[in-house]
Design an enzyme around this catalytic site. Structure first.
Site, PDB file in Angstrom:
ATOM      1  N   SER A   1     -22.938 -58.665  88.825  1.00 40.26           N
ATOM      2  CA  SER A   1     -22.311 -59.652  89.704  1.00 40.26           C
ATOM      3  C   SER A   1     -21.950 -60.896  88.909  1.00 40.26           C
ATOM      4  O   SER A   1     -22.200 -60.974  87.706  1.00 40.26           O
ATOM      5  CB  SER A   1     -23.264 -60.014  90.846  1.00 40.26           C
ATOM      6  OG  SER A   1     -24.298 -60.823  90.335  1.00 40.26           O
ATOM      7  N   LYS A   2     -21.418 -61.861  89.611  1.00 45.27           N
ATOM      8  CA  LYS A   2     -20.960 -63.106  88.975  1.00 45.27           C
ATOM      9  C   LYS A   2     -22.045 -63.774  88.141  1.00 45.27           C
ATOM     10  O   LYS A   2     -21.775 -64.372  87.110  1.00 45.27           O
ATOM     11  CB  LYS A   2     -20.515 -64.095  90.064  1.00 45.27           C
ATOM     12  CG  LYS A   2     -19.087 -63.903  90.514  1.00 45.27           C
ATOM     13  CD  LYS A   2     -18.356 -65.245  90.467  1.00 45.27           C
ATOM     14  CE  LYS A   2     -16.862 -65.118  90.633  1.00 45.27           C
ATOM     15  NZ  LYS A   2     -16.218 -64.342  89.598  1.00 45.27           N
ATOM     16  N   ARG A   3     -23.302 -63.664  88.618  1.00 43.92           N
ATOM     17  CA  ARG A   3     -24.359 -64.379  87.894  1.00 43.92           C
ATOM     18  C   ARG A   3     -24.590 -63.792  86.496  1.00 43.92           C
ATOM     19  O   ARG A   3     -25.315 -64.363  85.689  1.00 43.92           O
ATOM     20  CB  ARG A   3     -25.643 -64.439  88.728  1.00 43.92           C
ATOM     21  CG  ARG A   3     -26.393 -63.158  88.797  1.00 43.92           C
ATOM     22  CD  ARG A   3     -27.470 -63.189  89.890  1.00 43.92           C
ATOM     23  NE  ARG A   3     -27.791 -61.833  90.265  1.00 43.92           N
ATOM     24  CZ  ARG A   3     -28.725 -61.116  89.664  1.00 43.92           C
ATOM     25  NH1 ARG A   3     -29.435 -61.618  88.701  1.00 43.92           N
ATOM     26  NH2 ARG A   3     -28.951 -59.874  90.054  1.00 43.92           N
TER      27      ARG A   3
ATOM     28  N   GLY B   1     -22.342 -63.615  84.344  1.00 51.26           N
ATOM     29  CA  GLY B   1     -21.295 -64.161  83.480  1.00 51.26           C
ATOM     30  C   GLY B   1     -19.947 -63.552  83.812  1.00 51.26           C
ATOM     31  O   GLY B   1     -19.761 -62.966  84.881  1.00 51.26           O
TER      32      GLY B   1
END
Ligand code: GLU
Length: 495
Positions: free
Chosen positions: A253-255, A257
């Protein structure tokens, strides 16, 4: 043999991400290997999730990666339109046919009614499945309800028992029990198709031979097989690509990077490197080939049977490393061309320089590229070749200017030797410095490090004598003078 036709079918709900790009790439590799066709189909029926500009961003990311399609948006083809939103007539036609053949039926159950049933079942600890209330409504009753304008969906009549066997080229045989499925919706009450239905109708109508897509769609496959069966259509072959997980094996996911292709483009990844990296997310190059493989090399040996069954782990460091390798090895002119937008963005050159200073830019890129891993880093590291030094690296200042004895004298001696050179090239500057080092009986670093700091403002740069040759005599002397002056005045502040 049947012609190979594969498709990449993104939903335009955002940017093209690593996962989608890998799916597109594996379809492309397979099509190329099989002399088949890659179809690009935009699955834009879920209007609530659509994002503006998403299609153009997806297309431009694919183009940037070098993944071209044979049929689809901007290309056309005999099986269009290639946007699901423009194929509504086809879905209606197929759904009506299934209703006429009694393989699907109108369901008038209201959302509230179904919700009530769902609650009841939940309390009893039973998972919800549609109970089939409208399954056996008589044709007159259906017609009358339709005439009254009652809202309805169309559901597929799913057999109550039996097995659905999916032969997956990558995962092998995967079986599902039909009783797992209720009579699921194929057409929504607004007349638009459910994803599974649109997908099957299109794959059939577009004569898709192999469906290569992400593993997360494996759970849709039995439903799609049921639709194929009901339509009496040939089922394509399936190949579900393994998940791409984050390093901690959680869902990517976005977390974790950057994962959007456009972000990599912006930080200065080369498309070749990203394609190589994506290839490794499921494909093992032939022994002895190493990890640096071009699409051409992969195509030669590509087969779906050899695609990995196990999850791929997303490792951005590896991508950056690969990128560095490509930056070092690729054609210098092409790298320069790709570096120019990054130099422009930092204001290191202007649009006139692009042509006028091309040769110089090319030399700088050539000198800097081995020590950097992205085009963004390359531009940053090129700063001293285009701009005067406004600040010295703090650590370098500490180590080479402040804590090194007689550095000012050393730099002055270096300056003297350089100043008398007529030909200011790599060989002559190096010879001059080496002689000085020998005469003073010092270690090379004692003068080389402070000189580098004085000339580039940094502690890391291309070889010092390459830097000198690139900067030219005038700039070198000016920069040495500035450093010497600062040292003399005891004014070490970065200005
Ligand atoms: N539109 C689907 C997605 O973006 C792909 C469906 C498919 O490949 O069958 O995930």
């Amino acid at each position: 043999m049947e012609k190979v036709r594969v498709r990449f079918a993104p939903s335009p709900t955002g940017y093209l991400h690593i996962g989608g790009a890998r799916t597109a790439l594996f379809n492309w590799l397979f099509a190329k290997k099989q002399n088949g066709k890659l179809i690009l189909r935009i699955e834009d029926t879920d209007t609530e999730r659509l994002k503006e500009d998403s299609v153009s961003q997806i297309l431009s990311s694919l183009r940037w990666l070098g993944i071209d399609w044979d049929e689809g948006p901007e290309k056309g083809g005999d099986f269009g339109p290639y946007y699901q939103s423009q194929r509504q007539g086809l879905y209606t036609k197929y759904a009506q046919r299934l209703v006429q053949e009694n393989r699907a039926y109108h369901c008038f159950c209201s959302v509230d009614q179904l919700e009530e049933e769902r609650q009841k079942l939940r309390q009893a600890g039973i998972p919800f499945r549609y109970q089939g209330r409208c399954r056996d409504l008589g044709p007159e009753e259906v017609q009358s309800k339709l005439r009254q304008g009652l809202s309805s969906v169309i559901r597929l009549k799913v057999p109550e028992a039996g097995q659905i066997v999916v032969e997956d080229i990558i995962r092998g045989t995967v079986s599902f029990e039909a009783e797992q499925f209720d009579d699921f919706i194929i057409m929504k009450s607004d007349g638009t198709p459910a994803y599974n239905f649109a997908c099957v109708v299109d794959d059939h109508a577009m004569q898709i031979s192999h469906v290569i897509r992400a593993e997360e769609h494996l759970s849709n496959t039995p439903k799609q097989c049921l639709i194929y069966r009901a339509l009496g259509c040939k089922i394509p072959l399936f190949a579900h690509l393994s998940m791409i997980l984050a390093p901690d094996r959680s869902k990517l996911s976005k977390r974790h990077g950057a994962t959007a292709v456009g972000e990599f483009q912006e930080t200065g990844c080369l498309p070749e490197a990203l394609v190589n990296y994506l290839t490794l997310l499921g494909w093992s190059p032939t022994e002895g080939q190493g990890e640096l493989v071009s699409p051409e090399q992969t195509i030669t040996s590509f087969s779906l049977e050899k695609v990995s069954k196990t999850a791929a782990i997303y490792d951005v460091q590896k991508l950056i490393w690969l990128n560095g390798q490509y930056m070092t090895e690729c054609d210098l002119d092409s790298l320069t061309l790709q570096a120019i937008p990054f130099l422009l963005k930092l204001g290191l050159i202007n649009s006139l320089d692009v042509e006028e200073k091309r040769e110089y830019i090319c030399e700088v890129v050539g000198a800097v590229r081995e020590r950097v891993r992205t085009l963004g880093e390359l531009a940053e590291s090129s700063r001293c070749f285009f701009q005067d030094i406004v600040a010295y690296d703090e650590k370098g200042l500490e180590k080479y200017f402040l804590n090194q004895e007689s550095v000012e004298v050393l730099l002055s001696k270096g300056r003297e030797r350089l100043n008398v050179l007529e030909q200011f090239d790599v060989e002559n500057t190096e010879r001059a410095y080496r002689q000085l080092i020998a005469e003073l009986a010092i270690k090379g670093g004692t003068i080389i490090h402070p000189t580098r700091l004085a000339l580039t403002g940094r502690t890391v740069s291309p070889g010092l004598f390459d830097v000198m040759a690139l900067l030219g005599k005038k700039k070198c002397i000016e920069r040495l003078d500035k450093a010497i002056d600062m040292l003399k005045k005891n004014n070490f502040k970065n200005n």
